[in-house]
Design a protein around this motif. Structure first.
Motif, PDB file in Angstrom:
ATOM      1  N   CYS A 150      16.317  48.303  18.670  1.00 22.02           N
ATOM      2  CA  CYS A 150      15.455  49.466  18.957  1.00 22.02           C
ATOM      3  C   CYS A 150      14.360  49.590  17.885  1.00 22.02           C
ATOM      4  O   CYS A 150      14.650  49.527  16.687  1.00 22.02           O
ATOM      5  N   CYS A 191      15.268  53.290  15.757  1.00 24.59           N
ATOM      6  CA  CYS A 191      16.460  53.474  14.918  1.00 24.59           C
ATOM      7  C   CYS A 191      16.988  52.164  14.339  1.00 24.59           C
ATOM      8  O   CYS A 191      17.827  52.175  13.447  1.00 24.59           O
ATOM      9  N   CYS A 227      15.945  52.417  22.398  1.00 24.40           N
ATOM     10  CA  CYS A 227      17.266  52.736  22.942  1.00 24.40           C
ATOM     11  C   CYS A 227      17.134  54.042  23.716  1.00 24.40           C
ATOM     12  O   CYS A 227      16.152  54.782  23.560  1.00 24.40           O
ATOM     13  N   CYS A 246      16.677  57.199  21.433  1.00 24.91           N
ATOM     14  CA  CYS A 246      15.358  57.380  20.836  1.00 24.91           C
ATOM     15  C   CYS A 246      14.298  57.673  21.899  1.00 24.91           C
ATOM     16  O   CYS A 246      13.252  58.231  21.601  1.00 24.91           O
TER      17      CYS A 246
HETATM   18 ZN   LIG Z   1      16.967  53.876  18.906  1.00 20.11          ZN
END
Ligand SMILES: [Zn+2]
Ligand SMILES: [Zn+2]
Length: 198
Positions: A160, A163, A181, A184
């Motif tokens: 991702c 993150c 992801c 997020c």
């Molecule tokens: Zn993420």
């Protein structure tokens, strides 16, 4: 398949107690497997079966116990519809049947065995003796089984952009400025409060 009695012992072991949900789930699993031609779900046919369950209640454990499907094996899928229903898929033959417990089945015990005072006994008696058609509606369905949903090693893995956490099997969302992801991207089921490790 073993007899319903033997299967129910297994349900009780996995689930932790015996309940009407175990009986209903075990019968649903037996019917589902039979209708898609899976005769030995925990043995020779174990690689052919994927089950989508639509509720996270007692019944789900019974289906898992009877058929051997597990979340960790990717043979059990959970979609949260809040319905007493499950879809049994034979991946070898692309046959799928969705079974839902009938609303009328809920009152079967009271109607048929009013003389039995104990509710649990009433339900057990009714759910044991009822015909499949009195308990369930079964329909043939199509289920698109993506390669990303199949058992076996992950088909893809990306990181991702926000993150930095890894995402398996195509669950990422591709944006103009990277892959994200679901958390997020704004679909998180949690909100962050801080670090939990020292
Ligand atoms: Zn993420
Ligand atoms: Zn239970």
């Amino acid at each position: 398949m073993e007899s319903l009695e033997v299967l129910l012992e297994e349900c009780e072991r996995l689930h932790g107690h015996m309940c009407a949900g175990q009986l209903l789930g075990a019968r649903m699993a037996l019917l589902g497997c039979r209708l898609i031609g899976v005769n030995d779900p925990r043995g020779a046919d174990r690689k052919k079966l994927i089950v989508w369950v639509e509720i996270d209640r007692c019944m789900t454990d019974a289906i898992s116990a009877v058929t051997g499907v597990r979340l960790g094996k990717r043979s059990l899928k959970f979609v949260d519809y809040g319905k007493v229903a499950a879809t049994f898929v034979n991946t070898d033959e692309s046959r799928a049947v969705r079974i839902v417990a009938l609303e009328e089945a809920r009152s079967l015990a009271d109607e048929r065995f009013p003389e039995i005072a104990n509710k649990r006994e009433r339900q057990f008696r009714a759910y044991s003796e009822a015909k499949d058609g009195e308990l369930f509606k079964a329909e043939e369905v199509n289920v698109e089984v993506s390669e990303f949903d199949l058992p076996g090693s992950p088909r893809s893995r990306v990181i991702c952009s926000v993150c930095g956490e890894g995402i398996n099997d195509g669950r990422e969302i591709a944006g103009a400025d990277g892959v994200f992801c679901k958390a997020c991207e704004g679909r998180s089921y949690y909100s962050k409060r801080g670090n939990a490790t020292d």
